[in-house]
Design a protein around this motif. Sequence first.
Motif, short mmCIF file in Angstrom:
data_model
loop_
_atom_site.label_atom_id
_atom_site.label_comp_id
_atom_site.label_asym_id
_atom_site.label_seq_id
_atom_site.Cartn_x
_atom_site.Cartn_y
_atom_site.Cartn_z
N VAL A 122 0.87 -1.17 0.00
CA VAL A 122 0.00 0.00 0.00
C VAL A 122 0.90 1.22 0.00
O VAL A 122 1.79 1.35 0.86
N LEU A 123 0.70 2.12 -0.97
CA LEU A 123 1.50 3.34 -1.03
C LEU A 123 1.10 4.30 0.08
O LEU A 123 -0.05 4.31 0.51
N PHE A 133 7.78 5.64 0.72
CA PHE A 133 7.03 5.24 -0.47
C PHE A 133 5.95 4.22 -0.14
O PHE A 133 4.83 4.30 -0.63
N ILE A 134 6.26 3.26 0.72
CA ILE A 134 5.33 2.17 1.01
C ILE A 134 4.87 2.26 2.47
O ILE A 134 5.67 2.38 3.38
N ALA A 135 3.55 2.20 2.68
CA ALA A 135 2.98 2.26 4.03
C ALA A 135 2.88 0.88 4.66
O ALA A 135 3.05 0.72 5.86
#
Length: 66
Positions: A13-14, A53-55
Amino acid sequence: TVTAFGYVIWSCVLRGECVPESAKFNVVDGQDMVPVIQLTVDKKKNEERWGGFIAQVGENTISDLM
């Protein structure tokens, strides 16, 4: 989401919003034939920082599913 043989093996997820039309990806063989996925996207709101960048990352292997 990345699939292999119809099974989800990796997803993420972004952290922020992106412009979907700008998405580009490339997949190459890395060390020991481990795939390397390169993803490039444009941020929807250029003035805000995402703080990364990525959650969130989800990971499975095909052997976990069988």
